[in-house]
Design an enzyme around this catalytic site. Structure first.
Site, short mmCIF file in Angstrom:
data_model
loop_
_atom_site.label_atom_id
_atom_site.label_comp_id
_atom_site.label_asym_id
_atom_site.label_seq_id
_atom_site.Cartn_x
_atom_site.Cartn_y
_atom_site.Cartn_z
CE LYS A 226 8.04 -44.65 -19.72
NZ LYS A 226 9.36 -45.66 -19.58
NE ARG A 260 5.54 -49.32 -14.37
CZ ARG A 260 5.36 -48.02 -14.49
NH1 ARG A 260 5.62 -47.66 -15.59
NH2 ARG A 260 4.85 -47.45 -13.43
#
Length: 281
Positions: A226, A260
């Site tokens: 991210k 994840r």
């Protein structure tokens, strides 16, 4: 009204129960069959490459394959129609399901989720937490499927207490789920790292992760590659494995049950080594 911590965990859906039974958190491997996802867009949009990647992630230890056919990155993504999204899934979905590892469908469209669940997908993964498509909760309830409820916001507001916002959002999602007949034991919560948040708010959600476990439901962490990582150490998505592992291990220490990740082998290794060391304490 923010939900109070539950006194006992609800009975988990059998698929979730199997995933949560391991002492090491389950890893959800990301499979994007898209041309424009932020980290790996175009790498797996050909069916043969997507299937090979699914096989690779399973061999590396993934307990779930999360397949998505629309980029949902919070900046610069191009919306696609339900027909286009489904057309990207059709060439590969049945083959991935046939591998035998539970598959989740990463979609915010109820019509796509309905087709995927009918095709053997086990889990719905909704980045709008049942709050965007009015048919989503009904579809999931009708299929008796587990669902990942992710926190999201249309607008980023750096002035708010992001943890309070996440808790309020989850409370509303759980009300929608209950009204539709989705049992609490079918729900996984996801704070939505990188979605509707400043980089600092994403890190706050990680720093205060344990506050999100009070709903008595399993919580998923998805910090893989991210953008917030690059605000600490400037880096491109493929250069953020170290930051991803740091965030994931911290979240697991504070209660995350599912991770994840794009980089399955590295994530599985980090989780297993951490668990092995902690067993000796």
């Amino acid at each position: 009204m923010i939900a109070r911590p539950t006194t006992s965990a609800p009975t988990a859906h059998p698929v979730l129960a199997a995933l949560l039974a391991s002492p090491v958190p389950a890893v959800m491997g990301i499979l994007n069959v898209t041309p424009d996802s932020f980290s790996d867009g175009g790498q797996f949009d050909a069916p043969e490459r997507a299937l090979a990647q699914a096989r690779r992630m399973i061999a590396e230890g993934a307990g779930i394959i999360d397949i998505g056919a629309e980029s949902t990155r919070p900046y610069g993504s191009r919306p696609v129609t339900a027909d286009e999204e489904w057309a990207r899934l059709v060439p590969v979905l049945a083959d991935v399901v046939a591998l035998g590892t539970p598959v989740s469908i990463d979609s915010m469209k109820a019509s796509v989720v309905a087709k995927a669940l009918a095709a053997g997908v086990a889990i719905a993964n909704d980045i709008w937490g049942l709050q965007r498509d009015p048919d989503m909760a009904r579809v999931i309830a009708e299929h008796s499927a587990p669902v990942v409820v992710m926190h999201n916001r249309d607008d980023v507001d750096g002035s708010i207490d992001i943890i309070d916002d996440i808790k309020s959002f989850f409370t509303r999602s759980l009300e929608i789920a209950a009204s539709a007949g989705i049992p609490a034991g079918h729900i996984v919560l996801d704070p939505g790292i990188g979605f509707g948040k400043t980089p600092e708010q994403s890190m706050i959600a990680l720093a205060r992760f344990d506050e999100l476990t009070g709903f008595g439901l399993p919580v998923l962490i998805a910090a893989s590659r991210k953008k917030f990582i690059s605000t600490v150490v400037p880096s491109e998505p493929q250069q953020r494995i170290g930051g991803s592992l740091a965030a994931h291990l911290l979240a697991v220490r504070h209660g995350a049950k599912i991770v994840r990740a794009h980089d399955v082998a590295e994530t599985v290794q980090a989780l297993r080594v951490t668990a092995a060391i902690e067993e000796l304490r």
